[in-house]
Every structure is written in C-alpha cells, then in structure tokens.
Write an enzyme that holds these catalytic residues in place. Structure first.
Site, PDB file in Angstrom:
ATOM      1  CB  CYS A  91      -9.738  -2.024  -1.840  1.00 20.91           C
ATOM      2  SG  CYS A  91      -8.729  -3.465  -1.398  1.00 20.91           S
ATOM      3  CG  ASP A 262      -2.845  -6.114   2.860  1.00 21.48           C
ATOM      4  OD1 ASP A 262      -2.871  -7.108   2.111  1.00 21.48           O
ATOM      5  OD2 ASP A 262      -3.543  -5.104   2.664  1.00 21.48           O
ATOM      6  CB  THR A 268      -4.452   2.335  -1.925  1.00 23.66           C
ATOM      7  OG1 THR A 268      -4.536   1.503  -0.764  1.00 23.66           O
ATOM      8  CG2 THR A 268      -5.723   2.184  -2.745  1.00 23.66           C
TER       9      THR A 268
END
Length: 345
Positions: A91, A262, A268
């Site tokens: 992450c 998010d 990523t």
C-alpha cells in the site's frame, strides 16, 4: 475497567486517507518472510484486522498497518498492510504514513535533511526517503515495486452499462483504468461528472466494472501469481479543471473493493497509471507525473528505470507524498463487548 486486549496505535492521514499504524500490543507473527507472516495472519489472526478496521472502532475507508520486527537484515521494520477488505501485499499511502510515523515518533534514527527508512513488506523491500526539517517529516518518497501495463485496449461487458473500455495496470495491485466520460449510466446516457455529489455513482460503477474485469479478463501477475483486480480508476477528461487549481497530469476517482472511494491519490494506483502511460509512449523516464485525486490532493510520481516482468516491459516508479499525524490511541476490548471482532454493514 476490564479489558483483555490493549493495542497502541498512531493515527495519521496520507493526503486525506486515514491510516491507523499499530505500534504496540501485538506480538511477532510466525513466518520466515513477511509474505509468510501475511499468510499466517490471514489464516490465524484476521480477527485482529477486523477489530481495528471495521466498525465500531473503524470504518470502510480506513487503511492500516501493523508494525513487526523485520525478517531480513537490511530492513528497519516489517509491515503488514490491513484494510476492511483484507491484508494487502503493498500500500503506497500506507507506506508513506508508516515512514512518517516512524520518523516523528523516533522509532528510527532520524537524520536531516533525509532519513532513509527500509520496510520489509509482503511484496518485498520498500525504501522510503523521508525529507525531514526540524524533526518533522515533510514529504516521503518511496521506491515502489516494478510496475507494468498488463493489458491495454481491453473491453468488458457491464450489465446496465454496456461495453466499457479499459486498460489494466499493475503497481503492487491490479487496477482497471477507464474514462469517466465514457462510462454508460443505467438511467441512460454516458459519463459521470467529476463532482463531489457523484461519489455514490462512482462507487456503484466501480463495483460493477470490478466484477466484470475479474470475470472476463482475470488478471494474473506472471511471476508472483497474484490474481484479481480490486481497484477501478475513473480518469477525468484532461480539459476538466481540478479542485487544487493546478494543472495535474491526471485527475481521477479511485474505487477500492468492495466499494469505497479512496481519499488519497493512491500510491500503487499512481504507479500502475504511470506504467500504462509509459507503455503507450506518453511518459518517459525521469519525468515528474502529478496525479490528483477526487479531493484535490496529489502524489508526484517518477519512473526511474526500465526492467521486465515476464514478457512485459516494466518500470520502477517512485511516489512522493505527505502524511500528517492526527492522534495516538489505545484500543481496548471489554470481555462483554458483543463485537469482539467488529462488524461490517
């Protein structure tokens, strides 16, 4: 006060994404590598993840990291990345938060102007360069894992939305990239506007596209065997203004499995997007790439070298972003608590 569990954390956020970093109250998990520890944790201690990430102590858009002693001599700390949905192999936003926490709490030797933090993760050694001034971590640059364009110019059939064009990229996890203005809408028409009140529309579309990608394209990493797409990125038209007032190289909405938006630009995801742009001849090496998320915060990426993954041309990306500490916490479990492992709705 009665408790049979007491866990210490440092709370932070990375460009808007809340990250809970576990610093105490957890033992060392079995395993010769962090990848083995991840598998052991999933099979034997997943209740700890749900205890910390799920309601009533957590929520659906919370990320987390559990610090561990490293399994390799060239690392400072080991890390497991946890979310409501599971244990991630990597992450980017979590790594930036962990490096910031380690520096600002003195859990690594701090050197100004740059402190190097080496993290042992399930996907390999991740190096973070922390820009430090007056003891504060101002920005973190991580060297991510090799990233690549897994499949370009793909299409999937999405019930109620028709044919959706996408690119599949890997930056530590698989991502499907689609154009927001080209996505069909169940009520008719095409396109989802980049407006805050459209968040639920993006979540619904992201869930549906994710299912279609996994059913119809089934991405698999050619070397590790890592399988499945759990992230959909809706890219804005280049002509649409962003909330930051700047002109980023990309603007996007990132939807994560099983369906949450998010708050960060996604480390990523930025890596995977740069790999796709590189494969299309749209992004060269050693060029800054500014990626802006829905709330206006940014990560700056850069491709520093080419490599290979199986038969694919791959690139090594760096990601730069910032995190801020917000609290320290102690989480307890009363023996009579009806939700010892949390719950989800």
């Amino acid at each position: 006060m009665q408790t049979n569990r007491l866990i210490q954390t440092v709370e932070a956020h990375t460009e808007g994404l809340p990250v809970r970093v576990v610093t105490g109250g957890v033992g060392t998990f079995p395993g010769e590598t962090m990848a083995e520890r991840r598998e052991w944790f999933i099979e034997n201690s997943d209740g700890l993840r749900t205890f910390l990430m799920c309601e009533p102590r957590g929520h659906g858009w919370l990320s987390g990291a559990i610090l561990q002693p490293p399994t390799r001599s060239d690392a400072d700390w080991g890390v497991l990345f946890i979310e409501v949905t599971g244990v991630l192999p990597m992450c980017g936003a979590g790594t930036i938060a962990v490096a910031t926490v380690l520096v600002e709490t003195g859990m690594v030797p701090v050197v100004e102007p740059v402190t190097q933090v080496r993290l042992d993760t399930p996907i390999g050694l991740i190096t973070a360069e922390v820009a430090v001034r007056d003891g504060r971590a101002e920005a973190v640059t991580i060297v991510n894992v090799p990233s690549y364009a897994h499949a370009l110019d793909q299409t999937v059939e999405v019930p109620g939305r028709g044919t959706v064009a996408c690119d599949i990229g890997f930056g530590g996890n698989f991502y499907a990239f689609v154009r927001a203005d080209e996505v069909g809408r169940p009520e008719g028409g095409t396109g989802i506007a980049f407006e805050r009140d459209r968040g639920q529309e993006f979540i619904a579309a992201g869930r549906e596209i994710m299912v279609a990608v996994n059913d119809q394209l089934d991405p698999v990493h050619p070397e590790t065997g890592y399988r499945g797409c759990e992230h959909v990125v809706f890219l804005a038209s280049p002509t649409e203004p962003g909330p930051s007032g700047e002109a980023p190289d990309a603007r996007h909405v990132l939807i994560n499995y099983p369906g949450w938006l998010d708050r960060s630009p996604g480390g990523t995801g930025t890596s995977a997007l740069m790999a796709v742009r590189h494969a299309r001849g749209q992004l060269g090496l050693n060029t800054d790439f500014v990626n802006e998320c829905f709330i206006g915060t940014t990560f700056t990426g850069r491709l520093i070298e080419e490599t290979s993954i199986g038969e694919h041309v791959a690139v090594v990306p760096t990601i730069t972003g910032s995190a801020w500490l917000t609290a320290t916490s102690q989480f307890m479990l009363d023996p009579s608590d009806p939700f010892p492992a949390g719950f989800t709705l």
